[in-house]
Design a protein around this motif. Structure first.
Motif, PDB file in Angstrom:
ATOM      1  N   MET A  50      25.255  22.654   7.798  1.00 53.35           N
ATOM      2  CA  MET A  50      26.254  21.649   7.544  1.00 53.35           C
ATOM      3  C   MET A  50      26.166  21.289   6.062  1.00 53.35           C
ATOM      4  SD  MET A  50      26.929  18.219   9.746  1.00 53.35           S
ATOM      5  CE  MET A  50      27.443  19.157  11.161  1.00 53.35           C
ATOM      6  N   GLU A  51      27.310  21.242   5.410  1.00 57.67           N
ATOM      7  CA  GLU A  51      27.342  20.975   3.977  1.00 57.67           C
ATOM      8  C   GLU A  51      27.211  19.482   3.694  1.00 57.67           C
ATOM      9  OE1 GLU A  51      30.519  22.930   1.947  1.00 57.67           O
ATOM     10  OE2 GLU A  51      30.337  24.710   3.199  1.00 57.67           O
ATOM     11  N   GLN A  52      26.784  19.170   2.480  1.00 57.29           N
ATOM     12  CA  GLN A  52      26.501  17.786   2.115  1.00 57.29           C
ATOM     13  C   GLN A  52      27.736  16.894   2.216  1.00 57.29           C
ATOM     14  OE1 GLN A  52      23.470  16.435   1.621  1.00 57.29           O
ATOM     15  NE2 GLN A  52      24.546  14.483   1.592  1.00 57.29           N
ATOM     16  N   HIS A  53      28.912  17.412   1.815  1.00 56.11           N
ATOM     17  CA  HIS A  53      30.109  16.568   1.899  1.00 56.11           C
ATOM     18  C   HIS A  53      30.459  16.227   3.345  1.00 56.11           C
ATOM     19  CE1 HIS A  53      31.994  20.554   2.341  1.00 56.11           C
ATOM     20  NE2 HIS A  53      32.962  19.921   2.966  1.00 56.11           N
ATOM     21  N   ASN A  56      33.079   5.468  15.126  1.00 50.64           N
ATOM     22  CA  ASN A  56      33.295   6.505  16.123  1.00 50.64           C
ATOM     23  C   ASN A  56      32.012   6.705  16.933  1.00 50.64           C
ATOM     24  OD1 ASN A  56      33.676   8.961  17.515  1.00 50.64           O
ATOM     25  ND2 ASN A  56      35.135   9.662  15.996  1.00 50.64           N
ATOM     26  N   PRO A  57      31.916   6.053  18.099  1.00 48.83           N
ATOM     27  CA  PRO A  57      30.686   6.149  18.906  1.00 48.83           C
ATOM     28  C   PRO A  57      30.363   7.577  19.353  1.00 48.83           C
ATOM     29  CG  PRO A  57      32.237   4.577  19.879  1.00 48.83           C
ATOM     30  CD  PRO A  57      32.899   5.164  18.684  1.00 48.83           C
ATOM     31  N   GLU A  58      31.391   8.373  19.626  1.00 50.35           N
ATOM     32  CA  GLU A  58      31.144   9.757  20.044  1.00 50.35           C
ATOM     33  C   GLU A  58      30.487  10.543  18.916  1.00 50.35           C
ATOM     34  OE1 GLU A  58      33.439  13.710  21.796  1.00 50.35           O
ATOM     35  OE2 GLU A  58      34.619  12.130  20.872  1.00 50.35           O
ATOM     36  N   LEU A  59      31.014  10.377  17.713  1.00 45.64           N
ATOM     37  CA  LEU A  59      30.447  11.065  16.557  1.00 45.64           C
ATOM     38  C   LEU A  59      29.022  10.573  16.296  1.00 45.64           C
ATOM     39  CD1 LEU A  59      30.808  13.054  14.231  1.00 45.64           C
ATOM     40  CD2 LEU A  59      31.773  11.189  12.879  1.00 45.64           C
ATOM     41  N   ALA A  60      28.792   9.277  16.445  1.00 45.76           N
ATOM     42  CA  ALA A  60      27.456   8.722  16.239  1.00 45.76           C
ATOM     43  C   ALA A  60      26.456   9.335  17.229  1.00 45.76           C
ATOM     44  CB  ALA A  60      27.486   7.210  16.383  1.00 45.76           C
ATOM     45  N   GLU A  61      26.863   9.458  18.484  1.00 43.56           N
ATOM     46  CA  GLU A  61      25.981  10.050  19.491  1.00 43.56           C
ATOM     47  C   GLU A  61      25.716  11.524  19.193  1.00 43.56           C
ATOM     48  OE1 GLU A  61      25.743  10.890  24.293  1.00 43.56           O
ATOM     49  OE2 GLU A  61      27.266   9.522  23.533  1.00 43.56           O
ATOM     50  N   MET A  88      31.309  17.990  16.499  1.00 41.15           N
ATOM     51  CA  MET A  88      31.371  17.162  15.294  1.00 41.15           C
ATOM     52  C   MET A  88      32.391  17.733  14.307  1.00 41.15           C
ATOM     53  SD  MET A  88      27.547  15.790  14.335  1.00 41.15           S
ATOM     54  CE  MET A  88      26.749  17.386  14.306  1.00 41.15           C
ATOM     55  N   GLN A  89      32.407  19.050  14.183  1.00 43.39           N
ATOM     56  CA  GLN A  89      33.350  19.694  13.271  1.00 43.39           C
ATOM     57  C   GLN A  89      34.788  19.428  13.704  1.00 43.39           C
ATOM     58  OE1 GLN A  89      32.105  21.345  10.477  1.00 43.39           O
ATOM     59  NE2 GLN A  89      34.209  21.074   9.865  1.00 43.39           N
ATOM     60  N   GLN A  90      35.041  19.448  15.002  1.00 47.34           N
ATOM     61  CA  GLN A  90      36.383  19.152  15.504  1.00 47.34           C
ATOM     62  C   GLN A  90      36.789  17.721  15.173  1.00 47.34           C
ATOM     63  OE1 GLN A  90      35.900  20.071  19.657  1.00 47.34           O
ATOM     64  NE2 GLN A  90      36.365  22.242  19.383  1.00 47.34           N
ATOM     65  N   ILE A  91      35.858  16.781  15.310  1.00 46.10           N
ATOM     66  CA  ILE A  91      36.151  15.381  14.978  1.00 46.10           C
ATOM     67  C   ILE A  91      36.441  15.249  13.490  1.00 46.10           C
ATOM     68  CG2 ILE A  91      35.141  13.061  14.837  1.00 46.10           C
ATOM     69  CD1 ILE A  91      33.631  13.760  17.471  1.00 46.10           C
ATOM     70  N   LEU A  92      35.641  15.911  12.665  1.00 44.78           N
ATOM     71  CA  LEU A  92      35.863  15.848  11.215  1.00 44.78           C
ATOM     72  C   LEU A  92      37.198  16.489  10.838  1.00 44.78           C
ATOM     73  CD1 LEU A  92      32.313  16.714   9.828  1.00 44.78           C
ATOM     74  CD2 LEU A  92      33.362  14.481  10.077  1.00 44.78           C
TER      75      LEU A  92
END
Length: 76
Positions: free
Chosen positions: A1-4, A16-21, A64-68
């Motif tokens: 995963m890249e820094q940005h 975003n609770p899903e992303l946090a989990e 996570m990539q899909q959310i981003l």
């Protein structure tokens, strides 16, 4: 995963609770995988656990990539 991407996740986890989990799980899998890296030999059970952890980590990273990606599209 890249820094940005990591920086963007840091900004979005509070809203975003899903992303946090997913991010917390990702960090935990990373720690668990590090345990195996130091071992010169893995038992069959450890090897199976290693493979399962890698699959879970990859699945979480994909989500996570899909959310981003959705976030980036909504900003464009």
């Amino acid at each position: 995963m890249e820094q940005h991407e990591v920086d963007l996740i840091g900004k979005l986890v509070d809203g975003n609770p899903e992303l946090a989990e997913l991010w917390n799980d990702h960090q935990e899998y990373k720690k668990q995988l590090a345990r195996f890296e130091g071992k010169p030999y893995l038992s069959p059970a450890e090897d199976a656990e290693l493979k399962l952890l890698k699959k879970k980590k990859l699945a979480g990273k994909t989500k996570m990539q899909q959310i981003l990606d959705k976030h980036r599209q909504s900003e464009a």
